[in-house]
Design a protein around this motif. Structure first.
Motif, short mmCIF file in Angstrom:
data_model
loop_
_atom_site.label_atom_id
_atom_site.label_comp_id
_atom_site.label_asym_id
_atom_site.label_seq_id
_atom_site.Cartn_x
_atom_site.Cartn_y
_atom_site.Cartn_z
N PHE A 34 0.83 -1.19 0.00
CA PHE A 34 0.00 0.00 0.00
C PHE A 34 0.87 1.25 0.00
N TYR A 36 0.32 5.22 1.14
CA TYR A 36 -0.51 6.22 1.79
C TYR A 36 0.18 7.58 1.70
N GLN A 38 0.39 11.32 3.62
CA GLN A 38 0.08 11.97 4.88
C GLN A 38 0.56 13.41 4.83
N PRO A 44 -3.07 9.47 7.61
CA PRO A 44 -2.77 8.95 6.27
C PRO A 44 -4.04 8.72 5.45
N LEU A 88 3.85 7.16 2.75
CA LEU A 88 4.13 5.99 3.57
C LEU A 88 3.91 4.72 2.76
N PHE A 104 4.55 -0.40 8.47
CA PHE A 104 4.77 0.88 7.79
C PHE A 104 6.24 1.23 7.72
N GLY A 105 6.63 1.82 6.61
CA GLY A 105 7.93 2.45 6.54
C GLY A 105 7.87 3.79 7.24
N ALA A 106 9.03 4.41 7.38
CA ALA A 106 9.09 5.69 8.09
C ALA A 106 8.58 6.84 7.24
N GLY A 107 8.44 6.60 5.94
CA GLY A 107 7.90 7.64 5.06
C GLY A 107 8.96 8.43 4.33
N GLN B 42 7.69 11.22 13.34
CA GLN B 42 7.91 9.78 13.36
C GLN B 42 6.79 9.08 12.61
N SER B 43 7.01 7.82 12.30
CA SER B 43 5.99 7.08 11.58
C SER B 43 4.94 6.54 12.54
N LEU B 44 3.94 5.92 11.98
CA LEU B 44 2.88 5.35 12.79
C LEU B 44 3.40 4.19 13.62
N ILE B 93 -4.42 7.76 16.10
CA ILE B 93 -5.15 7.54 14.86
C ILE B 93 -5.71 6.12 14.85
N PHE B 107 -8.10 5.13 7.36
CA PHE B 107 -7.75 5.84 8.58
C PHE B 107 -8.77 6.91 8.94
#
Lengths: 114, 116
Positions: A34, A36, A38, A44, A88, A104-107, B42-44, B93, B107
């Protein structure tokens, strides 16, 4: 090693150009992928998902998946300033013990410059 | 896409109080809901997975007695932060998914919690 890796950026892209985002994952058993988007301070929103090897296009977005290389990418054509956001990458294993969970990756932060 | 709402969008509370956050799937029945926390830049971070009618499954390091999750129906899950402290200040979230829609998670808009 992180399970899902992305370059943090920022990736600076001129308006109208193609933005290319990359994502690699470590679990060879991963099945669903996926992307996303953000925006800062927001949650996201889903751009695309891809399950099979190859390309999948949706409007200005193209997702590319190569399971052999454990690599998924996102291309944004004709980039607009409104595309400036963090993107993401998320991967689902699809196994019984992780059903429904996304890694999830860090983006990657994308900045589209006028 | 699917619509997921969260309420409240923003809350400020005093240290030691409890805060309840609601997550609703508005146009589909969510067999599973997830709660994430995101700190600035930071990420989720997944906190817990919630299946309708059963106990939530918490990720390692997340205190289940501090973060109470209830998934009473296919359209509603709640997260209660009990005895909140300043370090609990974060962006919470939720996401929802249905087995009919595969692994895709939709989300909610998020709840920004500030504990003074």
């Amino acid at each position: 090693q992180k399970e899902v890796e992305q370059n943090s950026g920022p990736l600076s892209v001129p308006e109208g150009a193609i933005a290319s985002l990359n994502c690699t994952y470590s679990d060879r058993g991963s099945q669903s992928f996926f992307w996303y988007r953000q925006y800062s301070g927001k949650s996201p929103e889903l751009i695309m998902f891809i399950y099979s090897n190859g390309d999948k296009e949706d409007g200005r977005f193209t997702a590319q998946l190569n399971k052999a290389s454990q690599y998924v990418s996102l291309l944004i054509r004709d980039s607009q300033p409104s595309d400036s956001a963090t993107y993401l990458c998320a991967v689902a294993r699809g196994t019984t013990d992780s059903w429904g969970k996304l890694q999830f990756g860090a983006g990657t932060q994308v900045v589209v410059t006028p | 896409g699917a619509v997921v709402s969260q309420h409240p969008s923003r809350v400020i509370c005093k240290s030691g109080t409890s805060v309840k956050i609601e997550c609703r799937s508005l146009d589909f029945q969510a067999t599973t809901m997830f709660w994430y926390r995101q700190f600035p830049k930071q990420s989720l971070m997944l906190m817990a997975t919630s299946n309708e009618g059963s106990k939530a499954t918490y990720e390692q390091g997340v205190e289940k007695d501090k973060f109470l999750i209830n998934h009473a129906s296919l359209t509603l899950s709640t997260l209660t932060v009990t005895s909140a402290h300043p370090e609990d200040s974060s962006f919470y979230i939720c996401s929802a998914r249905s087995y009919l829609r595969g692994e895709t998670q939709y989300f909610g808009p998020g709840t920004r919690l500030l504990v003074l």
